[in-house]
Design an enzyme around this catalytic site. Structure first.
Site, PDB file in Angstrom:
ATOM      1  N   LYS A  22       0.845  -1.212   0.000  1.00 36.58           N
ATOM      2  CA  LYS A  22       0.000   0.000   0.000  1.00 36.58           C
ATOM      3  C   LYS A  22       0.872   1.251   0.000  1.00 36.58           C
ATOM      4  O   LYS A  22       0.656   2.171  -0.795  1.00 36.58           O
ATOM      5  CB  LYS A  22      -0.892  -0.010   1.250  1.00 36.58           C
ATOM      6  CG  LYS A  22      -1.519   1.347   1.568  1.00 36.58           C
ATOM      7  CD  LYS A  22      -2.396   1.297   2.788  1.00 36.58           C
ATOM      8  CE  LYS A  22      -1.727   1.555   4.122  1.00 36.58           C
ATOM      9  NZ  LYS A  22      -1.468   2.950   4.477  1.00 36.58           N
ATOM     10  N   ASN A  23       1.857   1.284   0.915  1.00 38.63           N
ATOM     11  CA  ASN A  23       2.609   2.524   1.112  1.00 38.63           C
ATOM     12  C   ASN A  23       3.645   2.787   0.022  1.00 38.63           C
ATOM     13  O   ASN A  23       4.276   3.850   0.005  1.00 38.63           O
ATOM     14  CB  ASN A  23       3.249   2.538   2.503  1.00 38.63           C
ATOM     15  CG  ASN A  23       2.194   2.696   3.588  1.00 38.63           C
ATOM     16  OD1 ASN A  23       1.043   3.032   3.291  1.00 38.63           O
ATOM     17  ND2 ASN A  23       2.567   2.447   4.838  1.00 38.63           N
ATOM     18  N   ARG A  93      -4.156  10.098   4.814  1.00 38.53           N
ATOM     19  CA  ARG A  93      -2.916  10.855   4.943  1.00 38.53           C
ATOM     20  C   ARG A  93      -2.201  11.012   3.590  1.00 38.53           C
ATOM     21  O   ARG A  93      -1.617  12.046   3.299  1.00 38.53           O
ATOM     22  CB  ARG A  93      -2.019  10.088   5.931  1.00 38.53           C
ATOM     23  CG  ARG A  93      -0.653  10.633   6.122  1.00 38.53           C
ATOM     24  CD  ARG A  93      -0.671  11.828   7.011  1.00 38.53           C
ATOM     25  NE  ARG A  93       0.673  12.337   7.228  1.00 38.53           N
ATOM     26  CZ  ARG A  93       0.916  13.471   7.851  1.00 38.53           C
ATOM     27  NH1 ARG A  93      -0.061  14.196   8.327  1.00 38.53           N
ATOM     28  NH2 ARG A  93       2.152  13.882   8.013  1.00 38.53           N
ATOM     29  N   CYS A 117      -4.757  12.735  13.572  1.00 41.43           N
ATOM     30  CA  CYS A 117      -5.489  11.475  13.497  1.00 41.43           C
ATOM     31  C   CYS A 117      -5.175  10.681  14.755  1.00 41.43           C
ATOM     32  O   CYS A 117      -4.471  11.169  15.640  1.00 41.43           O
ATOM     33  CB  CYS A 117      -5.118  10.697  12.246  1.00 41.43           C
ATOM     34  SG  CYS A 117      -3.502   9.952  12.327  1.00 41.43           S
ATOM     35  N   ARG A 122       0.520  14.391  13.556  1.00 41.37           N
ATOM     36  CA  ARG A 122       0.892  14.193  12.151  1.00 41.37           C
ATOM     37  C   ARG A 122       1.006  15.496  11.342  1.00 41.37           C
ATOM     38  O   ARG A 122       0.264  15.714  10.373  1.00 41.37           O
ATOM     39  CB  ARG A 122      -0.073  13.206  11.484  1.00 41.37           C
ATOM     40  CG  ARG A 122      -0.085  11.862  12.197  1.00 41.37           C
ATOM     41  CD  ARG A 122      -0.713  10.778  11.407  1.00 41.37           C
ATOM     42  NE  ARG A 122       0.173  10.280  10.365  1.00 41.37           N
ATOM     43  CZ  ARG A 122      -0.172   9.313   9.516  1.00 41.37           C
ATOM     44  NH1 ARG A 122      -1.361   8.777   9.573  1.00 41.37           N
ATOM     45  NH2 ARG A 122       0.675   8.887   8.613  1.00 41.37           N
ATOM     46  N   ASP A 308       4.452   0.534  11.959  1.00 42.92           N
ATOM     47  CA  ASP A 308       3.232  -0.107  11.446  1.00 42.92           C
ATOM     48  C   ASP A 308       3.103  -1.552  11.903  1.00 42.92           C
ATOM     49  O   ASP A 308       2.080  -2.193  11.642  1.00 42.92           O
ATOM     50  CB  ASP A 308       3.196  -0.035   9.910  1.00 42.92           C
ATOM     51  CG  ASP A 308       3.036   1.391   9.410  1.00 42.92           C
ATOM     52  OD1 ASP A 308       2.673   2.269  10.220  1.00 42.92           O
ATOM     53  OD2 ASP A 308       3.290   1.634   8.219  1.00 42.92           O
ATOM     54  N   VAL A 330       8.387   6.593  16.751  1.00 39.85           N
ATOM     55  CA  VAL A 330       7.930   7.291  15.534  1.00 39.85           C
ATOM     56  C   VAL A 330       6.592   7.981  15.802  1.00 39.85           C
ATOM     57  O   VAL A 330       6.419   9.162  15.513  1.00 39.85           O
ATOM     58  CB  VAL A 330       7.826   6.303  14.346  1.00 39.85           C
ATOM     59  CG1 VAL A 330       7.335   7.023  13.094  1.00 39.85           C
ATOM     60  CG2 VAL A 330       9.162   5.632  14.076  1.00 39.85           C
ATOM     61  N   ARG A 400      -8.688  -0.430   4.761  1.00 42.63           N
ATOM     62  CA  ARG A 400      -7.866   0.622   4.147  1.00 42.63           C
ATOM     63  C   ARG A 400      -6.497   0.068   3.753  1.00 42.63           C
ATOM     64  O   ARG A 400      -5.864   0.588   2.838  1.00 42.63           O
ATOM     65  CB  ARG A 400      -7.661   1.799   5.118  1.00 42.63           C
ATOM     66  CG  ARG A 400      -8.918   2.624   5.362  1.00 42.63           C
ATOM     67  CD  ARG A 400      -8.612   3.785   6.286  1.00 42.63           C
ATOM     68  NE  ARG A 400      -7.350   4.386   5.924  1.00 42.63           N
ATOM     69  CZ  ARG A 400      -6.421   4.801   6.775  1.00 42.63           C
ATOM     70  NH1 ARG A 400      -6.622   4.718   8.063  1.00 42.63           N
ATOM     71  NH2 ARG A 400      -5.289   5.315   6.353  1.00 42.63           N
TER      72      ARG A 400
END
Ligand code: EPU
Length: 442
Positions: A22-23, A93, A117, A122, A308, A330, A400
């Protein structure tokens, strides 16, 4: 609103094909704004975030079409629109990824501020600092970032912030720099594999980039970029989530189409928890037969343990003998899953950016709610290890970032089923058991 129902206690066995990341897909899709030709993007996962970005790009004048289940064709039209629609962009985002490309291509960009969020504030100050250093005039009005630049100019830009570098900030500046005048040097750049994949894509389109994967990236601007064929890299977070599902359940699974080298930190942490890994060129076998052990770990920028993966690892540690301390440097606020895990019987105390887990708790099924993507995945992992029936609501967050997480776990032998509608699910699973529905108290 859809829910996933899990009857815990089943071992997992079988083979899973891991999707494209995804990223990596999201910034590459945004980067097509910079190009003149057609891009064929392969291994694009079917996720709501991907579909939302496709809608944003269409509204900006890019034709986006899925030509097969995981292949997408993207081609910018002759007239690119510079106003990014508010409603789609604030729902994710990665909407901010269009800022750099729009500005570089057209000299103007109006993009909604992503806002805070559940992971914390962020901010996007580093994205804006980078673009300003390249000569952009940037104002904020009515919740929008309004940027203009006759032509962006190469600059030396330091992108380190209080929590390390910024992944999408590095992506934004790298993309903008491809069409800028002169040389841009990004210092303290993010070195995540998804940044390397974006750089690979841009280079195939004709960009001149060196140093991606290190903390100093050099981009020499070119006059124009073409499209290309690109295969998105494997999703290391999806793969890691199945590894955590296996860890809490026991058994043995094989993850295919992965890049084992991208998962070294996660493997190191999980090995100290008693999980065995066997690596091949692009497969990983994960196995757990003995008891789980406690361990301390810290989420860090790449090549450290990914933030993540922090929620899913934390879930597994609730079932591990001994006390563990999990730190997220993070996103120090990324702990909304903790309260829900406590409802399943976990013994966790949150202290600032850390969670202290007194492990080997007897998790028992309960009704819990996913508040964000990875936190939702963590609750599903915990449900696999809980005694009795767990109902996880808020699965739209999980959709998502995971394509059919419940379906894949079902195929591995988990007693898991989905209730309620989801436009991205091919079909409803048959309930494999008589799941009861505990009452929610909110
Ligand atoms: N930060 C700043 N200023 C900025 C930008 C970031 O202070 O201008 C801070 C953030 O608040 C955070 C840290 O820097 O504390 C790192 O944030 P980063 O910018 O790297 O995050 P991101 O690029 O917005 C991407 C992923 C996230 C992942 C992070 C960190 C995408 C679409 N998102 O976000 O993925 O957690 O990098 O690796 O690539 C997810 O997939 O669930 C997810 C949240």
């Amino acid at each position: 609103m859809s829910e996933v129902i899990i009857e815990g206690g089943k071992q997992l066995r079988g083979v899973i094909d891991v999707n494209g990341a995804k990223n990596a897909s999201l910034p590459i899709m945004a980067a097509t704004l910079l190009t003149e030709g057609k891009t064929v993007l392969d291994r694009v996962p079917r996720l709501t975030d991907v579909e939302t970005l496709a809608k944003i790009l269409r509204s900006l004048g890019v034709s986006v079409e899925r030509t097969s289940s995981h292949t997408m064709e993207l081609k910018p039209g002759a007239d690119i629109i510079c106003d990014c629609p508010h409603d789609y962009a604030i729902s994710m985002r990665a909407g901010i990824c269009v800022l750099g490309p729009l500005l570089a291509k057209t000299g103007r960009a109006n993009v909604p501020l992503p806002g805070g969020c559940v992971l914390g504030d962020r901010p996007v100050d580093l994205h804006l600092k980078g673009l300003r250093a390249m000569g952009a005039d940037i104002r904020q009005k009515g919740g929008f970032i309004m940027a203009t630049a006759d032509r962006l100019k190469g600059a030396r830009i330091y992108l380190g912030g209080p929590h390390g570098s910024t992944v999408l900030g590095t992506a934004n500046i790298m993309m903008a720099a491809t069409l800028a005048d002169g040389v841009t040097t990004i210092e303290h750049a993010a070195s995540e594999p998804e940044i390397c994949d974006l750089a690979d894509y841009l280079q195939k389109c004709g960009a001149s980039i060196s140093g991606a994967g290190t903390h100093t990236i050099r981009v020499e601007g070119v006059k124009r970029l073409e499209g290309c064929l690109h295969h998105v890299i494997a999703d290391r977070i999806e793969a890691g989530t199945y590894a955590c599902a296996l860890a809490i359940s026991g058994g043995e699974i094989t993850l295919r189409n992965v890049r084992p080298g991208h998962m070294a930190a996660l493997r190191d942490v999980m090995e100290s928890m008693g999980v065995d890994f066997e690596l091949d060129v692009n497969t990983i076998k994960v196995c757990r037969e003995g008891p789980l052990k406690a361990t301390d770990c810290t989420a860090l920028p790449y090549p450290g343990l990914p933030t993540d993966m922090q929620p899913q690892i934390l879930s597994v540690l609730t079932a591990s003998a001994g006390t563990s301390v999990v730190t997220d440097s993070v996103y120090p606020e990324r702990f909304t899953h903790v309260g829900e895990l406590v409802r399943l019987g976990a013994d966790i105390v949150r202290q600032g950016p850390q969670a202290v887990i007194r492990g080997a708790a007897e998790l028992t099924g309960a009704y819990v709610r996913a508040n964000d993507l990875r936190g939702g995945a963590a609750l599903i992992v915990a449900g696999l290890g809980a005694d009795g029936t767990t109902v996880v609501s808020g699965i739209e967050h999980v959709d998502r970032g995971y394509e059919g997480l419940d379906e894949k776990l079902f195929r591995l032998g988990a007693n898991i089923a989905r209730k309620g509608a989801s436009s991205l699910q091919a079909g409803q699973l048959q309930l494999p058991f008589e799941g009861h529905q505990p009452k929610t108290d909110n």
